[in-house]
Scaffold this motif. Structure first.
Motif, PDB file in Angstrom:
ATOM      1  N   LYS A  55       0.765  -1.286  -0.169  1.00  0.00           N
ATOM      2  CA  LYS A  55       0.170  -0.204  -0.079  1.00  0.00           C
ATOM      3  C   LYS A  55       0.924   1.042   0.100  1.00  0.00           C
ATOM      4  O   LYS A  55       0.240   2.275  -0.142  1.00  0.00           O
ATOM      5  CB  LYS A  55      -1.030   0.048   1.217  1.00  0.00           C
ATOM      6  N   ASN A  56       2.128   1.096   0.092  1.00  0.00           N
ATOM      7  CA  ASN A  56       3.113   2.173   0.336  1.00  0.00           C
ATOM      8  C   ASN A  56       3.610   2.773  -1.096  1.00  0.00           C
ATOM      9  O   ASN A  56       4.515   3.525  -1.186  1.00  0.00           O
ATOM     10  CB  ASN A  56       4.273   1.722   0.952  1.00  0.00           C
ATOM     11  N   MET A  57       3.219   2.108  -2.063  1.00  0.00           N
ATOM     12  CA  MET A  57       3.647   2.615  -3.374  1.00  0.00           C
ATOM     13  C   MET A  57       3.628   4.166  -3.797  1.00  0.00           C
ATOM     14  O   MET A  57       4.372   4.640  -4.300  1.00  0.00           O
ATOM     15  CB  MET A  57       3.095   1.772  -4.631  1.00  0.00           C
ATOM     16  N   PRO A  58       2.673   4.690  -3.613  1.00  0.00           N
ATOM     17  CA  PRO A  58       2.527   6.124  -3.709  1.00  0.00           C
ATOM     18  C   PRO A  58       3.469   7.047  -2.972  1.00  0.00           C
ATOM     19  O   PRO A  58       3.968   7.998  -3.537  1.00  0.00           O
ATOM     20  CB  PRO A  58       1.073   6.721  -3.261  1.00  0.00           C
ATOM     21  N   LEU A  59       3.917   6.574  -1.697  1.00  0.00           N
ATOM     22  CA  LEU A  59       5.050   7.183  -0.977  1.00  0.00           C
ATOM     23  C   LEU A  59       6.274   6.844  -1.875  1.00  0.00           C
ATOM     24  O   LEU A  59       7.109   7.868  -1.567  1.00  0.00           O
ATOM     25  CB  LEU A  59       5.013   6.593   0.423  1.00  0.00           C
ATOM     26  N   TRP A 101      -4.806  -8.729  -5.922  1.00  0.00           N
ATOM     27  CA  TRP A 101      -4.861  -7.278  -5.452  1.00  0.00           C
ATOM     28  C   TRP A 101      -6.091  -6.665  -5.814  1.00  0.00           C
ATOM     29  O   TRP A 101      -6.010  -6.510  -7.127  1.00  0.00           O
ATOM     30  CB  TRP A 101      -3.397  -6.615  -5.969  1.00  0.00           C
ATOM     31  N   LYS A 102      -6.856  -6.203  -5.063  1.00  0.00           N
ATOM     32  CA  LYS A 102      -8.044  -5.898  -5.428  1.00  0.00           C
ATOM     33  C   LYS A 102      -8.209  -4.424  -5.721  1.00  0.00           C
ATOM     34  O   LYS A 102      -9.098  -3.908  -6.533  1.00  0.00           O
ATOM     35  CB  LYS A 102      -9.140  -6.089  -4.429  1.00  0.00           C
ATOM     36  N   ARG A 107      -3.553   5.749  -3.400  1.00  0.00           N
ATOM     37  CA  ARG A 107      -3.760   7.219  -3.117  1.00  0.00           C
ATOM     38  C   ARG A 107      -2.674   7.528  -2.096  1.00  0.00           C
ATOM     39  O   ARG A 107      -2.715   6.951  -0.919  1.00  0.00           O
ATOM     40  CB  ARG A 107      -5.021   7.845  -3.060  1.00  0.00           C
ATOM     41  N   LEU A 108      -1.920   8.552  -2.279  1.00  0.00           N
ATOM     42  CA  LEU A 108      -0.957   8.799  -1.199  1.00  0.00           C
ATOM     43  C   LEU A 108      -1.729   9.503   0.024  1.00  0.00           C
ATOM     44  O   LEU A 108      -1.339   8.996   1.200  1.00  0.00           O
ATOM     45  CB  LEU A 108      -0.140  10.042  -1.580  1.00  0.00           C
ATOM     46  N   SER A 109      -2.829   9.960  -0.356  1.00  0.00           N
ATOM     47  CA  SER A 109      -3.940  10.266   0.834  1.00  0.00           C
ATOM     48  C   SER A 109      -4.364   9.186   1.916  1.00  0.00           C
ATOM     49  O   SER A 109      -4.725   9.544   3.159  1.00  0.00           O
ATOM     50  CB  SER A 109      -4.810  11.164   0.464  1.00  0.00           C
TER      51      SER A 109
END
Length: 227
Positions: A55-59, A101-102, A107-109
């Protein structure tokens, strides 16, 4: 060009201008972000390949984007009063992991600390949206059919996994998958240098202690989520 056409359903021709902007040494020593390029002087495309859900890909992409744009708008122009122009950033994760991976977007937010679920994000905050693209090989994956290179890549990863399930060692799995893709006419140019391809797939310069720690933590969280 072929990859971007597959991802976005565009029809850029083979003479379209492309410049590579892939970075070196981001977050991990001697590691590059997977692939970054400017196409048609209009979009800067940043892509990462993931075999695990994160889930940290945006960061992570935020760091890549900042470094990439810094190279495009250099001092002293960045301090000029005139508006500086740069290509539109686009972010993609190409996923080949085993678990579904659903998420279609990240989003970064989503990672912001909030007092409540319905707390509004200030207008002068920051957002970065990543498209998650499933490139796992199966007969019904329409997207990989748009690009023979992408399909070949998907097949290569799939064949390696199949070989591992059949009890082959990592090295033997890679060698057999390379042979199969070559026989089927996929990734012919890329697979010519067998030694380099094997090193790329098997090589891992991240500290194994760091990697092991992350994997243990991920495994513990997955176990809790699965009950």
């Amino acid at each position: 060009i072929e990859l971007y056409n597959a991802l976005e359903g565009t029809n850029y021709g083979p003479d379209t201008q492309v410049s590579m902007t892939t970075l070196k040494e981001i977050f991990f020593n001697d590691r590059k972000n997977d692939l970054s390029f400017v196409i048609d002087s209009h979009y800067v495309v940043l892509t990462e390949h993931q075999t695990t859900i994160s889930k940290n890909m945006p960061l992570r992409f935020l760091g890549y984007a900042a470094r990439t744009l810094e190279k495009m708008v250099l001092p002293p122009s960045i301090y000029s009063s005139a508006q500086q122009r740069f290509p539109i950033p686009e972010f993609y994760v190409l996923y080949t992991g085993d678990r579904p991976w659903k998420d279609e977007t990240l989003r970064l937010s989503d990672g912001f600390l909030r007092r409540s679920d319905d707390e509004e994000i200030p207008e002068n905050s920051l957002e970065l949206v990543v498209k998650v693209i499933d490139v796992r090989y199966n007969e019904n994956n329409e997207l990989i059919r748009r690009s023979k290179t992408l399909e070949g890549y998907s097949r290569l990863i799939h064949y390696i996994k199949e070989n591992r399930k059949d009890g082959m060692s990592r090295e033997a799995s890679v060698d057999a998958a390379i042979d199969r893709c070559a026989a089927e006419g996929f990734l012919s140019e890329f697979l010519k240098n067998r030694k380099e391809v094997s090193h790329m797939i098997l090589g891992n310069k991240v500290s194994m202690e760091e990697y092991g720690q992350v994997m243990r933590e991920n495994g513990w969280r997955d176990g809790v989520e699965d009950g």
